[in-house]
Design a protein around this motif. Structure first.
Motif, mmCIF file in Angstrom:
data_model
loop_
_atom_site.group_PDB
_atom_site.id
_atom_site.type_symbol
_atom_site.label_atom_id
_atom_site.label_comp_id
_atom_site.label_asym_id
_atom_site.label_seq_id
_atom_site.Cartn_x
_atom_site.Cartn_y
_atom_site.Cartn_z
ATOM 1 N N TYR A 641 0.830 -1.199 0.000
ATOM 2 C CA TYR A 641 0.000 0.000 0.000
ATOM 3 C C TYR A 641 0.870 1.257 0.000
ATOM 4 O O TYR A 641 0.567 2.231 -0.692
ATOM 5 N N ASN A 642 1.944 1.236 0.769
ATOM 6 C CA ASN A 642 2.826 2.405 0.819
ATOM 7 C C ASN A 642 3.472 2.693 -0.521
ATOM 8 O O ASN A 642 3.767 3.850 -0.845
ATOM 9 N N LYS A 643 3.693 1.649 -1.323
ATOM 10 C CA LYS A 643 4.363 1.814 -2.612
ATOM 11 C C LYS A 643 3.636 2.799 -3.507
ATOM 12 O O LYS A 643 4.252 3.595 -4.218
ATOM 13 N N HIS A 644 2.311 2.755 -3.480
ATOM 14 C CA HIS A 644 1.518 3.607 -4.377
ATOM 15 C C HIS A 644 0.868 4.770 -3.642
ATOM 16 O O HIS A 644 0.074 5.499 -4.210
ATOM 17 N N GLY A 645 1.205 4.959 -2.361
ATOM 18 C CA GLY A 645 0.542 5.985 -1.566
ATOM 19 C C GLY A 645 1.224 7.331 -1.705
ATOM 20 O O GLY A 645 2.352 7.459 -2.154
ATOM 21 N N ARG A 646 0.486 8.351 -1.299
ATOM 22 C CA ARG A 646 1.049 9.711 -1.264
ATOM 23 C C ARG A 646 0.955 10.213 0.176
ATOM 24 O O ARG A 646 0.247 11.152 0.498
ATOM 25 N N ASN A 647 1.699 9.531 1.063
ATOM 26 C CA ASN A 647 1.573 9.762 2.493
ATOM 27 C C ASN A 647 2.249 11.045 2.939
ATOM 28 O O ASN A 647 3.256 11.473 2.372
ATOM 29 N N LEU A 648 1.722 11.622 4.030
ATOM 30 C CA LEU A 648 2.224 12.887 4.557
ATOM 31 C C LEU A 648 3.667 12.778 4.993
ATOM 32 O O LEU A 648 4.468 13.670 4.791
ATOM 33 N N TYR A 649 4.037 11.631 5.582
ATOM 34 C CA TYR A 649 5.380 11.510 6.131
ATOM 35 C C TYR A 649 6.323 10.775 5.198
ATOM 36 O O TYR A 649 7.387 10.331 5.582
ATOM 37 N N ASN A 650 5.936 10.645 3.964
ATOM 38 C CA ASN A 650 6.796 9.977 2.991
ATOM 39 C C ASN A 650 8.020 10.843 2.716
ATOM 40 O O ASN A 650 7.924 11.965 2.277
ATOM 41 N N LYS A 651 9.194 10.310 2.979
ATOM 42 C CA LYS A 651 10.402 11.102 2.794
ATOM 43 C C LYS A 651 10.625 11.440 1.331
ATOM 44 O O LYS A 651 11.176 12.486 0.995
ATOM 45 N N ASP A 652 10.231 10.537 0.444
ATOM 46 C CA ASP A 652 10.362 10.826 -0.990
ATOM 47 C C ASP A 652 9.121 11.583 -1.424
ATOM 48 O O ASP A 652 8.214 11.032 -2.016
ATOM 49 N N PHE A 653 9.086 12.885 -1.105
ATOM 50 C CA PHE A 653 7.856 13.647 -1.350
ATOM 51 C C PHE A 653 7.548 13.777 -2.823
ATOM 52 O O PHE A 653 6.392 13.840 -3.217
#
Length: 842
Positions: A641-653
Motif C-alpha cells: 500500500y505504501n508503494k503507491h501511496g502519497r503519504n504525509l510523512y513519505n520522505k520521498d515527497f
C-alpha cells in the motif's frame, strides 16, 4: 485457419471491397514484414484485447488512441472497424509509414500505466479499386459542408464547428478522430485550401476531439480570429502548445477540461501566449491566477519588513499596535506537509483565549510555507515568547522552526478582510427552503479561498456561530457543522438567540468527550448527530452510548438518525443519507457490488465500468506496525500500500506528490497491484454526504482482511501469517452520466470521478468483532433456492427483454443455471454468432 472471404458493400455508392486474403501470412510479435510490400492495397489490423476492456464504455476510443500514439503521426485512415469478443479489426491502406512504426514496436501498442495490447497485421487482404471508400474524400466533403454552415455562439459569428468531429454521421464506415494527427492535418489543409469559404471563418470550435497536439493550426498563422475552442481534449504539454500557437491569434482561447489546466504551473506555463490571446477561459490573461495575492509581486519577502527569529525576539514589542500585514515563513524544503496538514499542526500552538487568528494568502514559495496575518499581535507574542517560534509535529515530536517578517505591507482596500469573508461564506451556506445552515467543510466555501478559518479553534467557531445567529436569528432550525475538525463547542451562548434551532449535526469531527459539547445541552435540541467523533469509541454498547448522551441532552428524540422514542435501544445506524434518493448507492447497486468485485481476482477487472478517462484515484496509508514476532511478515504486506501511496510523512515527497492516478487504465493498473482482500460487511459505515440526482459524495469506512498471498512458499518453509486486519476508508465522488437505461428506462450508469482509499490501523472494537457475522455471497446461492414462481418470473422477464419464444427462453436460462445476467450474456453471444434463427423470435 484462413480468414473467411467476404464482400464489404457500404451502401453509399462506393465500389465494394472484396476481402479474399490472397496472402495468408499473419504477422505478430515481430519487427519486420520481410520482402513483402504494403503497397496501396487494403491491409487488416487485428487488435487483441482478449476481452479485458469488455466493460469499458469507450473501448474503441481507448484502443484507437493508443494506435494513433503508436503510428506517431504517420498517415493512417482506418476503415470498417469491427468489435469482437476477444479482438477488434480494421482496414487501412496507403499507410506504409504507419505500419513500419507498428513493426518497430514489435506489433505491441501501449495503453498507458504499464498496460499493452498485442496486434497482428495481414497485408494485402483486398485489392484496391477505383471509387472504393476514401476517408480523405469523406473528411474533405464534411469539412467543406461545415464551412458553408458557420455558426454563431455567445454573440460571435462565423465559427467553424468541428466539435466532436468524429461523431458525424458521414463517418459511420470509417474511424475519424482529430486525436489522429494526420486527420487533424487533413482537416486543416482542407480549410486552408478552400479560398472561397476560408476568409469567412472567424474562429474554430475543436472541443471534445481527443486532440493532444495542435501543430496543424500553424496553417492559420497571422490571422486575427475571435475564438479558438480546445476544451475537453487531451492537451498536456504547455511547451508544445505554445510552439504550435506561437503565431496563432484570437481574442479568446478555451482550454477547460484539458490535463494541462490541472498541472501545478498552469497558467504560468502558457504565459508565452500572452500576446496571442486577450482572454483564456473567460478571464483576461493577466487575471488568470485563481485569486489575487500580495505575495505575487506586491511584497518582496527578501527585503520588505523586519525579520523576527530566535535572535531578534526582543524587537517584537515594536509592532504591538501595527495594523499592517505580517508574514509567517515556515521552512519545509522537501514540502513534507500539505496546506491542510500544516495548519492542523499550527493551530495546536495557538492560545485558545487570545485573539482570533486568520492566516491569509497562503502560498508555498521556494522552500517555505508562507502566509500573512494582521490584527492578532497577542497571538504573535505568544508564538514568539512562549513557543519560541517552534512547531512540534506529532507523533514523533519533530521540531520545525520558523521566522516572521513584520510589517511587510500596509493593508489596502483590495486586500482580503477575514470578517467580510466569513459573513459572505455564512450567508452562502443558508438553505432557506429547508431552514438549514449547512457549514459542513466550512473551509471549502468559495468565499474563504484566501483565508483560513479553522473551526478547530473554539473562539473562531464561536465567532462564526455568532455571525450566523445575527443573520438567521428567527429562521434557522438546523445547523450542520460536520467535518470541520471541531474539538469542542464552548462559549456559544449566541445560539440561544436562535429560537427555532432544533437540530445540530456534529458528525465526523474531533470531539473526544461529551463534556466538551455540554453547552449544547442548554439548547432545546430534538436531534443531534455525533457519529464519527472519537467520543463514540468511549462506549462499548449502543445502549451505553445513548444513555450517556441523554444525560447531557435529555430532551433529544433523535440521535445519529435513530428515533429514540420508537427504538430506544437500537444500534446506531450505519448508513447516513443526506437524501433518501441516495439509498441505492449504499446497497448492492454500488458500494457492496464494488467491494465484492474488488475482492475477487477474477472480477476486479470488471471495475473498469466505474471509471472514465477523467477519473482520479489516490491512496494513502498510515498503518503503524507494532514491533513483535510477526513484524517481518507484516511489513511486506503493508509495503504494497505504501508503494503507491502519497503519504504525509513519505520522505520521498516527489514520488508521493505524483501518486495521483488519472484515467481508467492507470487506475485499474494500480488496483490490480493491490493485495487480495476480504471486507467485513458488518463493520461497514457509509455516509452519503452529497446527493443531487446527478452526482454524489459517498464515504465508507470499515474493516478488511488483507489475505495472505500463499499458505506455504515453494520451498516448504514456514507458512505466511494469516490475513492482516486493516482499517480502511474509501471516499467516492460519483456522477450519473447516462439515464433512461434498462428495461424500465429507469436505470442509470454512474462513473467515479474521484476516489480516495485510505489504509490505517483498525480499532480494538473492530478487531474484537471482526467477521463475527457472515454475509453469504449472492453468487453462492444454489439453484434450488429459486421456487417455481421465481423461475416463471425470470422466464417472463427474459422473454420480454429478448423477444424470444418460450422454448428458446427456457433453453438459454437453464443453460445459465437460472442466472439472468449470465443468460443475457449467452443470448448476446449467440445472437452475434448468428446461432439464433429468426423463427426463435416471437
Amino acid at each position: 485457419m484462413p480468414a473467411q472471404m467476404r464482400l464489404l458493400d457500404f451502401g453509399d455508392g462506393t465500389v465494394p471491397i472484396q476481402l479474399d486474403y490472397p496472402d495468408t501470412t499473419i504477422f505478430s510479435n515481430c519487427d519486420s514484414y520481410g520482402d513483402r510490400v504494403p503497397g496501396s492495397h487494403w491491409n487488416e489490423i487485428t487488435l487483441h484485447h482478449r476481452g479485458k476492456l469488455e466493460y469499458s464504455p469507450n473501448r474503441q476510443q481507448i484502443i484507437m488512441d493508443a494506435l494513433y500514439q503508436a503510428v506517431n503521426g504517420a498517415d493512417f485512415y482506418p476503415v470498417f472497424y469491427q468489435r469482437g469478443n476477444k479482438a477488434d479489426t480494421l482496414l487501412a491502406r496507403n499507410c506504409k509509414a504507419a505500419i513500419d512504426n507498428l513493426f518497430n514496436q514489435r506489433l505491441t501498442i501501449s495503453l498507458g500505466a504499464g498496460g499493452s495490447l498485442p496486434i497482428s497485421v495481414q497485408l494485402g487482404v483486398a485489392q484496391y479499386k477505383m471509387n472504393q471508400i476514401s476517408p480523405t474524400f469523406l473528411i474533405a466533403r464534411v469539412v467543406t459542408e461545415l464551412m458553408k454552415r458557420l455558426i454563431q455562439r455567445d454573440g460571435v459569428d462565423g465559427l467553424l464547428d468541428l466539435g466532436s468531429f468524429g461523431d458525424h454521421p458521414e463517418f459511420r464506415n470509417i474511424v475519424v478522430s482529430l486525436g489522429n494527427p494526420c486527420i487533424l492535418m487533413t482537416v486543416c489543409q482542407v480549410i486552408h485550401n478552400n479560398d472561397t469559404e476560408r476568409f469567412r471563418v472567424n474562429g474554430f470550435i475543436l472541443a471534445n476531439n481527443q486532440i493532444r497536439n495542435v501543430r496543424p493550426l500553424t496553417l492559420f498563422a497571422n490571422v486575427d480570429y475571435a475564438l479558438l475552442d480546445l476544451r475537453g481534449n487531451k492537451i498536456k504539454s504547455a511547451d508544445r502548445l505554445c510552439r504550435a500557437l506561437e503565431q496563432f491569434r484570437a481574442r479568446e482561447l478555451l482550454l477547460e477540461h484539458n490535463p494541462i489546466t490541472r498541472t501545478e504551473n498552469f497558467p504560468a506555463s502558457i504565459r508565452p501566449l500572452k500576446n496571442n490571446f486577450t482572454l483564456v477561459d473567460g478571464k483576461p490573461f493577466d487575471m488568470l491566477q485563481k485569486s489575487f495575492s500580495p505575495l505575487d509581486g506586491e511584497i518582496d519577502l527578501e527585503s520588505d519588513g523586519s525579520r523576527i527569529d530566535a535572535n531578534t525576539k526582543w524587537k517584537v514589542p515594536e509592532f504591538a499596535n501595527s495594523p499592517d500585514w505580517h508574514a509567517f515563513m515556515i521552512p519545509d524544503p522537501n514540502q513534507e506537509f500539505s496546506k491542510e496538514a500544516l495548519f492542523d499542526f499550527f493551530f495546536i500552538m495557538l492560545h485558545p483565549s487570545l485573539s482570533e487568528f486568520y492566516p491569509c494568502y497562503y502560498k508555498y514559495i521556494n522552500t517555505d510555507h508562507v502566509f500573512l496575518v494582521r490584527n492578532c499581535f497577542d497571538q504573535i507574542e505568544h508564538l514568539v515568547n512562549s513557543c519560541n517560534l517552534e512547531m512540534s509535529i506529532p507523533p514523533d515530536g519533530r521540531i520545525f522552526r520558523y521566522y516572521l517578517r513584520m510589517n511587510v505591507s500596509t493593508f489596502k482596500q483590495h486586500h482580503v478582510d477575514p470578517e467580510k469573508c466569513i459573513q459572505k461564506a455564512v450567508s452562502l451556506c443558508y438553505v432557506p427552503q429547508n431552514r438549514l445552515l449547512n457549514l459542513e467543510r466550512f473551509q471549502c466555501n468559495k468565499s474563504l479561498q484566501d483565508v483560513v478559518v479553522s473551526l478547530s479553534s473554539s473562539k473562531i467557531l464561536a465567532h462564526v456561530l455568532s455571525v450566523a445567529s445575527r443573520q438567521f436569528m428567527t429562521t434557522c432550525s438546523e445547523i450542520r457543522l460536520c467535518r470541520n475538525k471541531i474539538l469542542s463547542v464552548e462559549k456559544v451562548g449566541v445560539l440561544t438567540q436562535m429560537g427555532s434551532l432544533r437540530a445540530v449535526d456534529l458528525s465526523h469531527n474531533w470531539v473526544h468527550e461529551l463534556e466538551l459539547i455540554r453547552f449544547l445541552g442548554n439548547l432545546p435540541l430534538k436531534s443531534l448527530v455525533l457519529h464519527g467523533n472519537p467520543l463514540c469509541r468511549n462506549y462499548s454498547l449502543p445502549s451505553e452510548y445513548i444513555r450517556a448522551v441523554r444525560q447531557v441532552f435529555p430532551q433529544l428524540t433523535t440521535l445519529d438518525g435513530v428515533d429514540l422514542q420508537t427504538n430506544p435501544g437500537q444500534s446506531v445506524q450505519k448508513n447516513f443519507l443526506c437524501d433518501i434518493g441516495a439509498y441505492e448507492l449504499v446497497g448492492q447497486v454500488f458500494i457492496k457490488n464494488y467491494l465484492r468485485e474488488f475482492e475477487s481476482d477474477e472480477l476486479r477487472g470488471d471495475l473498469t465500468k466505474y471509471y472514465s478517462d477523467n477519473s482520479i484515484f489516490t491512496l494513502t496509508c498510515n498503518y503503524g506496525v507494532v514491533q513483535n514476532h510477526q513484524t517481518r511478515q507484516i511489513l511486506p504486506r503493508i509495503a504494497k500500500y505504501n508503494k503507491h501511496g502519497r503519504n504525509l510523512y513519505n520522505k520521498d515527497f516527489s514520488r508521493a506528490s505524483n501518486s495521483v492516478y488519472i484515467g481508467t487504465n492507470e487506475i485499474l493498473d494500480i488496483l490490480f497491484q493491490l493485495p487480495k482482500v476480504t471486507h467485513d460487511y458488518h463493520s461497514l459505515q457509509t455516509d452519503v454526504m452529497h446527493y443531487d440526482g446527478k452526482s454524489a459524495a459517498i464515504y465508507v469506512t470499515g474493516l478488511l482482511r488483507d489475505e495472505p498471498p500463499t499458505t506455504r512458499n515453494s520451498h516448504g518453509n514456514r507458512p505466511d501469517i494469516g490475513g492482516v486486519l486493516l482499517g480502511f476508508s474509501r471516499k467516492f465522488i460519483v456522477k450519473f452520466d447516462e439515464e433512461g437505461l434498462g428495461l424500465g428506462k429507469k436505470a442509470r450508469r454512474l462513473k467515479i470521478t474521484n476516489e480516495i482509499l485510505h489504509i490505517t490501523n483498525p480499532s480494538k472494537i473492530m478487531i474484537r468483532n471482526a467477521f463475527s457475522v457472515h454475509y453469504p455471497d449472492p453468487s453462492e446461492r444454489s439453484v434450488e433456492e429459486d421456487s417455481l414462481d421465481v423461475k416463471d418470473h425470470k422466464l417472463l422477464l427474459f422473454q420480454e427483454v429478448t423477444g424470444l419464444i418460450s422454448t428458446w427462453c427456457t433453453s438459454i436460462v437453464e443453460e445459465a443455471e437460472w442466472n439472468i445476467e449470465r443468460a443475457l450474456k449467452i443470448f448476446i453471444q449467440k445472437n452475434a454468432d448468428n446461432e439464433i434463427p429468426s423463427l426463435a423470435f416471437a
